[in-house]
Design a protein around this motif. Structure first.
Motif, PDB file in Angstrom:
ATOM      1  N   GLY A 481       0.794  -1.225   0.000  1.00  0.00           N
ATOM      2  CA  GLY A 481       0.000   0.000   0.000  1.00  0.00           C
ATOM      3  C   GLY A 481       0.825   1.273   0.000  1.00  0.00           C
ATOM      4  N   GLU A 482       2.179   1.159  -0.070  1.00  0.00           N
ATOM      5  CA  GLU A 482       3.027   2.348  -0.097  1.00  0.00           C
ATOM      6  C   GLU A 482       2.970   2.984  -1.485  1.00  0.00           C
ATOM      7  OE1 GLU A 482       6.572   1.112   2.971  1.00  0.00           O
ATOM      8  OE2 GLU A 482       6.639   0.316   0.926  1.00  0.00           O
ATOM      9  N   GLU A 483       2.975   4.314  -1.504  1.00  0.00           N
ATOM     10  CA  GLU A 483       2.911   5.047  -2.767  1.00  0.00           C
ATOM     11  C   GLU A 483       4.222   5.781  -3.020  1.00  0.00           C
ATOM     12  OE1 GLU A 483      -1.815   5.997  -3.458  1.00  0.00           O
ATOM     13  OE2 GLU A 483      -0.515   7.598  -2.702  1.00  0.00           O
ATOM     14  N   PHE A 484       4.678   5.748  -4.274  1.00  0.00           N
ATOM     15  CA  PHE A 484       5.908   6.416  -4.679  1.00  0.00           C
ATOM     16  C   PHE A 484       5.613   7.222  -5.944  1.00  0.00           C
ATOM     17  CE2 PHE A 484       6.946   2.416  -2.652  1.00  0.00           C
ATOM     18  CZ  PHE A 484       7.854   2.794  -1.669  1.00  0.00           C
ATOM     19  N   TRP A 485       6.068   8.471  -5.949  1.00  0.00           N
ATOM     20  CA  TRP A 485       5.847   9.348  -7.108  1.00  0.00           C
ATOM     21  C   TRP A 485       6.916   9.113  -8.160  1.00  0.00           C
ATOM     22  CZ3 TRP A 485       2.104  12.479  -8.840  1.00  0.00           C
ATOM     23  CH2 TRP A 485       1.105  12.882  -7.947  1.00  0.00           C
ATOM     24  N   TYR A 486       6.482   9.024  -9.427  1.00  0.00           N
ATOM     25  CA  TYR A 486       7.407   8.893 -10.551  1.00  0.00           C
ATOM     26  C   TYR A 486       7.000   9.852 -11.662  1.00  0.00           C
ATOM     27  CZ  TYR A 486       9.815   4.784  -8.780  1.00  0.00           C
ATOM     28  OH  TYR A 486      10.595   3.937  -8.036  1.00  0.00           O
ATOM     29  N   ARG A 487       7.991  10.146 -12.494  1.00  0.00           N
ATOM     30  CA  ARG A 487       7.744  10.942 -13.691  1.00  0.00           C
ATOM     31  C   ARG A 487       8.283  10.173 -14.890  1.00  0.00           C
ATOM     32  NH1 ARG A 487      10.019  17.052 -15.095  1.00  0.00           N
ATOM     33  NH2 ARG A 487       8.743  17.388 -16.962  1.00  0.00           N
ATOM     34  N   ALA A 488       7.422   9.936 -15.868  1.00  0.00           N
ATOM     35  CA  ALA A 488       7.826   9.221 -17.078  1.00  0.00           C
ATOM     36  C   ALA A 488       7.925  10.213 -18.225  1.00  0.00           C
ATOM     37  CB  ALA A 488       6.814   8.126 -17.410  1.00  0.00           C
ATOM     38  N   LYS A 489       9.078  10.183 -18.908  1.00  0.00           N
ATOM     39  CA  LYS A 489       9.272  11.022 -20.096  1.00  0.00           C
ATOM     40  C   LYS A 489       9.808  10.115 -21.200  1.00  0.00           C
ATOM     41  CE  LYS A 489      10.352  15.281 -19.834  1.00  0.00           C
ATOM     42  NZ  LYS A 489      11.047  16.586 -19.709  1.00  0.00           N
ATOM     43  N   ALA A 490       9.181  10.151 -22.356  1.00  0.00           N
ATOM     44  CA  ALA A 490       9.588   9.259 -23.448  1.00  0.00           C
ATOM     45  C   ALA A 490       9.250   9.893 -24.786  1.00  0.00           C
ATOM     46  CB  ALA A 490       8.903   7.904 -23.310  1.00  0.00           C
ATOM     47  N   LYS A 491      10.024   9.477 -25.806  1.00  0.00           N
ATOM     48  CA  LYS A 491       9.773   9.873 -27.181  1.00  0.00           C
ATOM     49  C   LYS A 491       9.712   8.621 -28.043  1.00  0.00           C
ATOM     50  CE  LYS A 491      11.662  14.558 -27.446  1.00  0.00           C
ATOM     51  NZ  LYS A 491      12.663  15.417 -28.118  1.00  0.00           N
ATOM     52  N   SER A 492       8.922   8.710 -29.094  1.00  0.00           N
ATOM     53  CA  SER A 492       8.781   7.552 -29.978  1.00  0.00           C
ATOM     54  C   SER A 492       9.405   7.837 -31.323  1.00  0.00           C
ATOM     55  CB  SER A 492       7.297   7.211 -30.152  1.00  0.00           C
ATOM     56  OG  SER A 492       6.624   8.264 -30.823  1.00  0.00           O
ATOM     57  N   GLU A 493       9.842   6.754 -31.966  1.00  0.00           N
ATOM     58  CA  GLU A 493      10.341   6.815 -33.337  1.00  0.00           C
ATOM     59  C   GLU A 493       9.724   5.668 -34.117  1.00  0.00           C
ATOM     60  OE1 GLU A 493      14.543   6.870 -33.627  1.00  0.00           O
ATOM     61  OE2 GLU A 493      14.776   8.820 -32.628  1.00  0.00           O
ATOM     62  N   ASP A 494       9.378   5.948 -35.364  1.00  0.00           N
ATOM     63  CA  ASP A 494       8.832   4.905 -36.227  1.00  0.00           C
ATOM     64  C   ASP A 494       9.925   3.913 -36.606  1.00  0.00           C
ATOM     65  OD1 ASP A 494       6.317   6.057 -36.184  1.00  0.00           O
ATOM     66  OD2 ASP A 494       6.777   7.362 -37.894  1.00  0.00           O
ATOM     67  N   LYS A 495       9.533   2.628 -36.720  1.00  0.00           N
ATOM     68  CA  LYS A 495      10.457   1.586 -37.192  1.00  0.00           C
ATOM     69  C   LYS A 495      10.184   1.340 -38.670  1.00  0.00           C
ATOM     70  CE  LYS A 495       9.347  -1.561 -34.158  1.00  0.00           C
ATOM     71  NZ  LYS A 495       9.409  -2.827 -33.364  1.00  0.00           N
ATOM     72  N   PRO A 496      11.028   1.904 -39.517  1.00  0.00           N
ATOM     73  CA  PRO A 496      10.723   1.821 -40.952  1.00  0.00           C
ATOM     74  C   PRO A 496      10.797   0.409 -41.509  1.00  0.00           C
ATOM     75  CG  PRO A 496      12.905   2.737 -40.587  1.00  0.00           C
ATOM     76  CD  PRO A 496      12.269   2.629 -39.245  1.00  0.00           C
TER      77      PRO A 496
END
Length: 876
Positions: A481-496
């Motif tokens: 029941g413990e809570e932890f704050w996170y921040r997700a940052k991501a970028k996508s690229e197409d797979k040609p």
């Protein structure tokens, strides 16, 4: 006459037992509406629920209720009681109430709405105080803004119905605003978070944090409600959070190729240069290596870090200036470069390198430097593909704060594969083993707190559909029941090649930041309300934040002073040691407290100053907190009191000395009187008695002289507190010269002056005349018998004072013999019949009473120079 609504209200209440009974049937108050005349009456309890003032009550129908909910009320049929949920934006926040709607039996035109039950707000309870509340329709127009929003972002009497009310979204926040608004309308009931920079009426930017949620008014009309608060004071805190570079270092040092960072000393803003070529020249001249891995050192045959730190591009491409220019130009144009370059090792031997380079930017597109990966392909190019593979991962890492690095592949069929997960992943916090997560990536979504589940899913879907960067903060809840704050940052690229997308990102813990933001928010609230001056400095001693009292006290323009070193902002007198000690304490991150005078926009002011360095729980320095208190009035009173006490002490000492002398002289005269009288009474010889009477007369004259001197001293001491005024020195000397003109002519005395005719001094007029008279008459009285008297008067300006010199060519004084007694009472140093020993004593007393000092230089047989100082202006 009362209006129709007022008459209906009175009739309705009269038919009820009393007003309280009606109000009791509506726990949250009630309101009445005349549909035809658009008149409304709100009960007192309902006003308190909404925290409405007179202005708010006038705009209740148009703004608080809104057109859709008003239409719902108007459509109520007679003889029916309908129940509906009402959404009321108010000064107390967003209030949801369940209401009963009915038309009064006495008059079908009057509608009663009883608020009987509190509904569930879409916004979660928060320890933060959301100051602002707004309502936005599908066209982007604002139907409601609360008083706090209007005060912060609206000019007086400015309408707020246009997009984003009367505030203006800063250009850097427009995309976030419209994206949040679009996503909110697309997902009703989902609370979305974002941060926006908004410009107010004075073009000042305020950083704000917002939550958006779309609700259906009257059951079918989507409206977005947004609540926010000021985070301007918290933005700087993000810079204080220590960044753990260990993951990045591990990645760099585990590469098979040479990796280096060549950085500028400060961010480069292209707008500050007249051309790109000028900016490129600056970059080539100032970019230097700041970090590299061991493969880089081995590649260039360098044995230690000091061999390559600080090297420039020119140090490697000595023989290829054209190639160097083309390389930098390509980086500036495209942001990245794959190239073969000819360089030299440290021993001068050439080699050909294949490298991938990327231009690094900060959050506002300023250039920070270059990151490069290189391999020696002089003999072989077999590592080229490996370099390309490595640079893709490294580029993503360097763009974000180090944390849990991941790579996720999504197939065209939406199948998810976790390709890479850094070692910093902790299964304890996420509740999923690393091996399990690698096999089943969607398990991590199940660990997201229910409070943020819809926000995370909505953000992922939006970023994927719109091909934008994913940036979302959320809580993870483990099995305990413990809570932890996170921040997700991501970028996508197409797979040609295979289709689908590859996501590169970082998942970073922001627990400390969240706690810190709460603390800083409270601190900022306190700092804004105090009259003390509060300054916050970063680790380099530059100003990060100042409260309103501090900015107004020093007359600072916030745009000009923020990020400037504190030593450029605080000024004191040139010889102020206290300010130097304060700056040393700030630099050394030490506690310091002292009183000192600092310069404000128009004067010097006394302040009580305390510097306190702030550290986090890990012992890492965060910032310096400086608290200043204005004590100028108290300190000036203390200084004046000390001056008066010193003056009183000096006067008491002089009077005490005078008392001893006078009492001695009177006792001497008294004894002489008594002895002569006894002798006269005992004498029988008339001749002897006559002689004794002549002696008695002489003793009487001496006593009379002593009493006269006593009166002179008393009169002088009673006048020591006269007011000073601005006087012309030449005018005052000429006034004295007219008085002693006969003596000057009789003694053939010559006077010369060496100062400006308009020289001013601050003095008591009577004292200055007495001083000049004393010095001139003394020069005549003690003139040299073998030459005519010559008196010269000159002035010297020093430390806001004028030093006046009276120099003569008279007999001179033996200072070794008489120097310690020179200004004492009844001290004479020449056998002149008019010497009384009062002049120099009074001269010194008068000079010191005016805040000056007096001194003397003399040579026996050559002459004497008396000099004294007077202030140029009043010290009060």
């Amino acid at each position: 006459m009362p209006t129709k609504l007022q008459s209906a209200i009175q009739g309705f209440l009269n038919r009820s037992t009393n007003y309280l009974e009606v109000d009791k049937s509506a726990p949250y108050g009630f309101w009445l509406l005349n549909p035809r005349d658009q008149e409304v009456f709100l009960s007192n309890s309902f006003k308190q629920v909404l925290k409405l003032n007179a202005s708010g009550e006038r705009h209740f129908l148009a703004n608080t209720l809104g057109k859709h909910q008003l239409q719902l009320v108007l459509e109520t049929k007679g003889n029916e009681v309908e129940t509906a949920n009402f959404i009321y934006p108010s000064e107390n926040g967003l209030i949801v109430l369940s209401g009963q709607i009915e038309r009064l039996q006495s008059d079908d035109d009057i509608i009663l709405v009883r608020n009987i039950e509190e509904g569930i707000s879409p916004f979660s309870p928060s320890p933060l105080s959301f100051t602002y509340l707004t309502k936005i329709d599908e066209l982007g127009n604002y139907g409601f803004v609360n008083t706090a929003y209007q005060s912060a972002f609206c000019a007086e009497d400015q309408p707020f119905s246009r997009p984003f009310g009367c505030g203006r979204i800063d250009v850097n926040s427009k995309e976030a605003y419209y994206s949040s608004l679009e996503l909110a309308f697309a997902k009703p009931g989902t609370v979305l978070s974002t941060q926006l920079d908004i410009r107010g009426p004075k073009d000042l930017i305020q950083s704000t944090a917002w939550e958006f949620v779309c609700l259906l008014e009257a059951g079918s009309h989507p409206v977005v409600y947004a609540r926010g608060y000021d985070v301007t004071a918290l933005r700087w805190a993000e810079k204080m959070i220590s960044l753990d570079q260990r993951e990045l270092d591990v990645f760099i040092n585990n590469q098979l190729n040479a990796v280096f960072f060549m950085m500028l000393p400060e961010p480069l803003n292209l707008k500050l240069f007249s051309s790109q070529a000028e900016a490129m020249d600056y970059a080539v001249e100032n970019m230097r290596i700041t970090k590299a891995n061991r493969n880089f050192a081995e590649l260039y045959e360098m044995s230690q870090e000091s061999d390559y730190l600080g090297l420039r591009i020119d140090d490697f491409m000595i023989d290829d200036p054209e190639g160097r220019w083309q390389m930098v130009q390509a980086l500036f144009n495209d942001g990245r470069l794959h190239a073969f370059t000819s360089v030299h090792k440290r021993n001068g031997s050439p080699m050909i390198l294949e490298g991938d380079y990327k231009l690094l930017h900060d959050g506002v597109e300023q250039i920070l430097g270059i990151i490069g990966i290189q391999q020696d392909v002089t003999e072989s190019k077999r590592q080229r593909e490996q370099v390309k593979s490595s640079i893709l991962q490294l580029q993503k890492l360097t763009e974000k704060i180090p944390g849990i690095v991941f790579q996720v592949d999504v197939s065209p069929e939406d199948e998810i594969e976790l390709k890479f997960l850094s070692e910093s992943y902790q299964s304890k916090q996420f509740g999923v083993d690393r091996e399990q997560l690698m096999e089943h990536p969607m398990l991590v979504i199940d660990q997201v707190s229910p409070k943020d589940y819809s926000t995370v899913l909505g953000s992922i879907i939006y970023a994927s559909r719109n091909n934008t960067e994913l940036d979302v903060e959320f809580r993870v809840q483990n099995k305990m029941g413990e809570e932890f704050w996170y921040r997700a940052k991501a970028k996508s690229e197409d797979k040609p090649d295979k289709g689908g997308k590859t996501w590169f990102g970082i998942l970073d813990s922001v627990d400390a930041q969240k706690n810190y933001e709460k603390q800083q928010f409270k601190l900022a609230q306190i700092a804004r309300s105090t009259s003390d001056l509060i300054l916050v400095l970063n680790e380099n001693g530059s100003l990060n934040w100042v409260n309103k009292a501090g900015a107004e006290f020093f007359n600072w323009n916030l745009r000009e002073v923020i990020e400037r070193p504190i030593q450029q902002l605080l000024q004191a007198e040139e010889k102020s040691g206290e300010l130097s000690l304060l700056l040393q304490a700030i630099e050394r991150q030490r506690n310091y407290e002292a009183k000192m005078q600092l310069r404000t926009h128009d004067d010097l002011c006394w302040l009580q100053i305390r510097n306190k360095p702030i550290w986090n729980s890990n012992g890492e320095f965060l910032f310096s907190l400086i608290v200043m208190k204005d004590i100028d009035q108290e300190e000036m009173k203390n200084i004046q009191m000390e001056s008066l006490l010193n003056l009183s002490s000096d006067q008491n000492n002089r009077l005490q000395n005078f008392t001893h002398i006078i009492s001695h002289n009177i006792r001497s005269h008294s004894a002489s009187f008594q002895g002569l009288i006894d002798t006269i009474e005992a004498s029988k010889d008339p001749k002897e008695k006559e002689e004794l009477w002549s002696y008695l007369k002489e003793v009487s004259k001496g006593l009379e002289s002593t009493i006269r001197h006593l009166n002179e001293i008393i009169v002088f001491n009673q006048s020591l507190n006269r007011n000073k005024q601005n006087l012309n020195l030449k005018t005052e000397i000429n006034r004295v010269l007219k008085i002693v003109a006969r003596d000057l002519d009789a003694n053939k005395a010559e006077l010369t002056f060496d100062f400006e005719p308009d020289q001013q001094v601050m003095a008591v007029k009577a004292y200055l005349e007495s001083i000049i008279m004393n010095l001139i008459t003394n020069a005549l009285r003690y003139r040299h018998p073998e030459r005519d008297p010559h008196i010269s008067v000159s002035c010297e300006l020093k430390d806001e004072k004028v030093f006046i010199h009276f120099r003569d060519n008279g007999q001179g004084i033996d200072l070794e013999k008489y120097g310690s007694k020179l200004f004492q009472l009844y001290q004479t140093f020449h056998n002149h019949p008019q010497s009384r020993g009062l002049g120099l004593y009074m001269l010194k007393s008068q000079v010191e009473a005016m805040g000056g000092e007096i001194g003397v230089e003399s040579t026996v047989g050559e002459g004497t120079c008396f000099y004294f100082s007077l202030p140029l202006s009043s010290e009060e």
